[in-house]
Design a protein around this motif. Structure first.
Motif, PDB file in Angstrom:
ATOM      1  N   LYS A  87      42.762  11.894  21.115  1.00 17.44           N
ATOM      2  CA  LYS A  87      43.384  12.823  21.961  1.00 17.44           C
ATOM      3  C   LYS A  87      45.146  13.274  21.382  1.00 17.44           C
ATOM      4  N   VAL A  88      45.418  12.222  21.100  1.00 12.07           N
ATOM      5  CA  VAL A  88      46.856  12.688  20.594  1.00 12.07           C
ATOM      6  C   VAL A  88      46.494  14.182  19.700  1.00 12.07           C
ATOM      7  N   ALA A  89      45.949  13.805  18.279  1.00 12.80           N
ATOM      8  CA  ALA A  89      44.786  15.258  17.659  1.00 12.80           C
ATOM      9  C   ALA A  89      44.949  16.663  18.331  1.00 12.80           C
ATOM     10  N   ARG A  90      44.882  16.584  19.891  1.00 10.68           N
ATOM     11  CA  ARG A  90      44.191  17.421  20.308  1.00 10.68           C
ATOM     12  C   ARG A  90      45.170  17.890  21.177  1.00 10.68           C
ATOM     13  N   ILE A  91      45.855  16.670  21.723  1.00  6.90           N
ATOM     14  CA  ILE A  91      47.518  17.684  22.163  1.00  6.90           C
ATOM     15  C   ILE A  91      48.171  18.624  21.747  1.00  6.90           C
ATOM     16  N   ILE A  92      48.460  17.526  19.984  1.00 10.06           N
ATOM     17  CA  ILE A  92      48.914  18.145  18.821  1.00 10.06           C
ATOM     18  C   ILE A  92      48.338  19.588  18.904  1.00 10.06           C
ATOM     19  N   ARG A  93      47.118  19.903  18.424  1.00 10.45           N
ATOM     20  CA  ARG A  93      46.308  21.042  18.434  1.00 10.45           C
ATOM     21  C   ARG A  93      46.553  21.795  19.674  1.00 10.45           C
ATOM     22  N   MET A  94      46.393  21.508  20.647  1.00 14.95           N
ATOM     23  CA  MET A  94      47.417  22.564  21.705  1.00 14.95           C
ATOM     24  C   MET A  94      48.433  23.328  21.628  1.00 14.95           C
ATOM     25  N   GLY A  95      49.537  22.386  21.569  1.00 14.83           N
ATOM     26  CA  GLY A  95      50.804  22.463  21.342  1.00 14.83           C
ATOM     27  C   GLY A  95      50.302  23.841  20.237  1.00 14.83           C
ATOM     28  N   GLU A  96      50.360  23.423  18.670  1.00 15.37           N
ATOM     29  CA  GLU A  96      50.127  24.305  17.811  1.00 15.37           C
ATOM     30  C   GLU A  96      49.777  25.478  18.320  1.00 15.37           C
ATOM     31  N   ASP A  97      48.795  25.908  19.007  1.00 18.73           N
ATOM     32  CA  ASP A  97      47.814  26.993  19.786  1.00 18.73           C
ATOM     33  C   ASP A  97      49.120  27.639  20.212  1.00 18.73           C
ATOM     34  N   LEU A  98      49.297  27.002  21.085  1.00 18.88           N
ATOM     35  CA  LEU A  98      50.474  28.278  21.820  1.00 18.88           C
ATOM     36  C   LEU A  98      51.204  28.596  20.952  1.00 18.88           C
ATOM     37  N   LEU A  99      52.160  27.698  19.594  1.00 18.34           N
ATOM     38  CA  LEU A  99      52.977  28.273  19.551  1.00 18.34           C
ATOM     39  C   LEU A  99      52.456  29.543  18.418  1.00 18.34           C
ATOM     40  N   GLU A 100      51.479  29.580  17.676  1.00 20.49           N
ATOM     41  CA  GLU A 100      51.036  30.434  16.886  1.00 20.49           C
ATOM     42  C   GLU A 100      50.490  31.493  17.552  1.00 20.49           C
ATOM     43  N   SER A 101      50.180  31.658  18.867  1.00 16.97           N
ATOM     44  CA  SER A 101      49.931  32.997  20.118  1.00 16.97           C
ATOM     45  C   SER A 101      50.783  33.584  20.357  1.00 16.97           C
ATOM     46  N   ASP A 102      52.458  32.836  20.546  1.00 19.75           N
ATOM     47  CA  ASP A 102      52.832  32.786  21.180  1.00 19.75           C
ATOM     48  C   ASP A 102      54.783  32.038  20.678  1.00 19.75           C
ATOM     49  N   PRO A 103      54.706  32.150  19.586  1.00 20.92           N
ATOM     50  CA  PRO A 103      55.901  31.065  19.240  1.00 20.92           C
ATOM     51  C   PRO A 103      57.092  31.835  19.727  1.00 20.92           C
ATOM     52  N   ASP A 104      58.043  32.303  20.737  1.00 23.01           N
ATOM     53  CA  ASP A 104      58.659  32.436  21.568  1.00 23.01           C
ATOM     54  C   ASP A 104      58.525  31.340  22.981  1.00 23.01           C
ATOM     55  N   ALA A 105      57.541  31.740  23.388  1.00 26.01           N
ATOM     56  CA  ALA A 105      56.873  31.312  24.850  1.00 26.01           C
ATOM     57  C   ALA A 105      57.677  29.743  24.827  1.00 26.01           C
ATOM     58  N   LEU A 106      57.984  28.552  24.103  1.00 30.87           N
ATOM     59  CA  LEU A 106      58.982  27.575  24.881  1.00 30.87           C
ATOM     60  C   LEU A 106      60.365  28.342  24.535  1.00 30.87           C
ATOM     61  N   VAL A 107      60.952  28.654  23.732  1.00 34.27           N
ATOM     62  CA  VAL A 107      61.596  29.399  23.041  1.00 34.27           C
ATOM     63  C   VAL A 107      62.826  29.550  24.049  1.00 34.27           C
ATOM     64  N   SER A 108      62.130  30.687  24.760  1.00 35.17           N
ATOM     65  CA  SER A 108      62.427  31.398  26.302  1.00 35.17           C
ATOM     66  C   SER A 108      62.716  30.821  27.044  1.00 35.17           C
ATOM     67  N   SER A 109      61.839  29.804  27.356  1.00 32.16           N
ATOM     68  CA  SER A 109      61.530  28.999  28.438  1.00 32.16           C
ATOM     69  C   SER A 109      62.271  27.748  28.582  1.00 32.16           C
ATOM     70  N   HIS A 110      62.698  26.860  27.234  1.00 32.31           N
ATOM     71  CA  HIS A 110      62.966  25.909  27.246  1.00 32.31           C
ATOM     72  C   HIS A 110      64.152  25.567  26.540  1.00 32.31           C
ATOM     73  N   SER A 111      65.408  24.890  26.441  1.00 33.47           N
ATOM     74  CA  SER A 111      65.428  24.110  24.811  1.00 33.47           C
ATOM     75  C   SER A 111      65.417  23.362  24.026  1.00 33.47           C
ATOM     76  N   VAL A 112      65.250  23.620  22.698  1.00 28.60           N
ATOM     77  CA  VAL A 112      64.934  23.050  21.521  1.00 28.60           C
ATOM     78  C   VAL A 112      65.858  22.204  20.998  1.00 28.60           C
ATOM     79  N   SER A 113      65.869  20.531  21.211  1.00 27.12           N
ATOM     80  CA  SER A 113      66.833  20.913  20.133  1.00 27.12           C
ATOM     81  C   SER A 113      66.597  19.539  18.635  1.00 27.12           C
TER      82      SER A 113
END
Length: 113
Positions: A87-113
């Motif tokens: 289950k955790v591996a699937r969640i990580i994969r979804m996050g990685e897919d999101l970052l690979e498709s749009d690396p700026d998606a999270l940076v533009s809308s969220h603070s990353v520390s």
């Protein structure tokens, strides 16, 4: 830096996974981490209480696992919990897919520390 790395550079092996809750205060443009933490993995009492110490002592192979090869890399103490690791591996994969498709998606809308 982590956002610009490829999936294979960023997460080769994992020792522990937790979920941190974030909220966006009304008058701010960024998210803040709350004090709530949900510890997902490892599950066995021995690994849960000693994973940091084992890692520091150079016993990383005992506690590390790969989200890309869950069945073969689950720590021995947690072998019976394969479904949790999957289950955790699937969640990580979804996050990685999101970052690979749009690396700026999270940076533009969220603070990353």
């Amino acid at each position: 830096r982590a956002m610009s790395m490829g999936v294979h550079e960023r997460l080769k092996s994992i020792t522990a996974v937790n979920l941190r809750i974030m909220e966006k205060p009304v008058h701010q443009d960024w998210f803040e981490t709350t004090s709530e933490i949900l510890y997902l993995l490892p599950k066995s009492e021995g690994l849960l209480s000693q994973w940091r110490e084992l890692y520091r002592k150079g016993q990383g192979q005992r506690i590390s696992w790969s989200w890309q090869d869950v069945p073969n890399t689950i720590p021995e103490e947690d072998r019976r919990l394969q479904s949790e690791y999957l289950k955790v591996a699937r969640i990580i994969r979804m996050g990685e897919d999101l970052l690979e498709s749009d690396p700026d998606a999270l940076v533009s809308s969220h603070s990353v520390s």
